[in-house]
Motif scaffolding. Structure first.
Motif, PDB file in Angstrom:
ATOM      1  N   ASN A  90       0.874  -1.093  -0.050  1.00 35.50           N
ATOM      2  CA  ASN A  90       0.130   0.050  -0.053  1.00 35.50           C
ATOM      3  C   ASN A  90       0.603   1.358   0.169  1.00 35.50           C
ATOM      4  O   ASN A  90       0.557   2.159  -0.692  1.00 35.50           O
ATOM      5  CB  ASN A  90      -0.983  -0.026   1.143  1.00 35.50           C
ATOM      6  CG  ASN A  90      -1.950   0.816   0.998  1.00 35.50           C
ATOM      7  OD1 ASN A  90      -2.552   1.266   0.109  1.00 35.50           O
ATOM      8  ND2 ASN A  90      -2.532   1.616   2.191  1.00 35.50           N
ATOM      9  N   VAL A  91       2.047   1.260   0.894  1.00 34.57           N
ATOM     10  CA  VAL A  91       2.824   2.472   0.950  1.00 34.57           C
ATOM     11  C   VAL A  91       3.501   2.756  -0.471  1.00 34.57           C
ATOM     12  O   VAL A  91       3.740   3.959  -0.818  1.00 34.57           O
ATOM     13  CB  VAL A  91       3.700   2.186   2.163  1.00 34.57           C
ATOM     14  CG1 VAL A  91       4.814   3.344   2.150  1.00 34.57           C
ATOM     15  CG2 VAL A  91       2.885   2.535   3.613  1.00 34.57           C
ATOM     16  N   VAL A  92       4.193   1.443  -0.816  1.00 39.84           N
ATOM     17  CA  VAL A  92       4.874   1.625  -2.148  1.00 39.84           C
ATOM     18  C   VAL A  92       4.035   2.327  -3.229  1.00 39.84           C
ATOM     19  O   VAL A  92       4.457   3.249  -3.907  1.00 39.84           O
ATOM     20  CB  VAL A  92       5.489   0.268  -2.650  1.00 39.84           C
ATOM     21  CG1 VAL A  92       5.908   0.294  -3.894  1.00 39.84           C
ATOM     22  CG2 VAL A  92       6.585   0.088  -1.491  1.00 39.84           C
ATOM     23  N   ILE A  93       2.760   1.661  -3.439  1.00 42.64           N
ATOM     24  CA  ILE A  93       1.781   2.101  -4.353  1.00 42.64           C
ATOM     25  C   ILE A  93       1.517   3.744  -4.369  1.00 42.64           C
ATOM     26  O   ILE A  93       1.457   4.398  -5.386  1.00 42.64           O
ATOM     27  CB  ILE A  93       0.658   1.135  -4.540  1.00 42.64           C
ATOM     28  CG1 ILE A  93       1.133  -0.132  -5.185  1.00 42.64           C
ATOM     29  CG2 ILE A  93      -0.362   1.771  -5.456  1.00 42.64           C
ATOM     30  CD1 ILE A  93       0.057  -1.293  -5.073  1.00 42.64           C
ATOM     31  N   GLU A  94       1.025   4.145  -3.178  1.00 44.18           N
ATOM     32  CA  GLU A  94       0.850   5.430  -2.926  1.00 44.18           C
ATOM     33  C   GLU A  94       2.046   6.235  -3.340  1.00 44.18           C
ATOM     34  O   GLU A  94       1.682   7.426  -3.893  1.00 44.18           O
ATOM     35  CB  GLU A  94       0.538   5.645  -1.614  1.00 44.18           C
ATOM     36  CG  GLU A  94      -0.734   4.936  -1.109  1.00 44.18           C
ATOM     37  CD  GLU A  94      -1.274   5.220   0.090  1.00 44.18           C
ATOM     38  OE1 GLU A  94      -0.456   5.864   1.167  1.00 44.18           O
ATOM     39  OE2 GLU A  94      -2.366   4.786   0.660  1.00 44.18           O
TER      40      GLU A  94
END
Length: 97
Positions: A90-94
């Motif tokens: 989730n963090v990486v995609i954001e």
């Protein structure tokens, strides 16, 4: 001795384990957040955004979404707990958006 199991006209002896097995119950159940991340990841793959991710993160997504292994196994192979892996994704995609 029929009291130990269930007799059926098709069974010649006593069937000692007559519990129905439903494969749908064996399928891993995902949280709503995990389902959202799955959908987002799939749409990102289609939009070529995944190419902006590190090689390690691309490999993680590849292993997670294109293998028959459980999310726990994939997470463990990449050094995460299942929950930690989804949080990381989730963090990486954001960041890339």
């Amino acid at each position: 001795q029929a009291e130990d199991g269930i007799r059926d006209h098709c069974v010649t002896g006593v069937q000692t384990c007559a519990l129905p097995i439903c494969l749908l119950d064996l399928i891993e159940k995902k949280t709503e957040k995990e389902v959202q991340i799955d959908a987002l990841t799939l749409s990102l793959q289609q939009a070529d955004v995944v190419k902006k991710l590190s090689v390690e993160d691309q490999r993680l997504l590849q292993d997670l979404y294109h293998s028959c292994r459980s999310a726990e196994d994939v997470a463990g192979d990449h050094g995460y707990s299942k929950r930690g892996m989804y949080k990381h994704i989730n963090v990486v995609i954001e960041k890339v958006l």
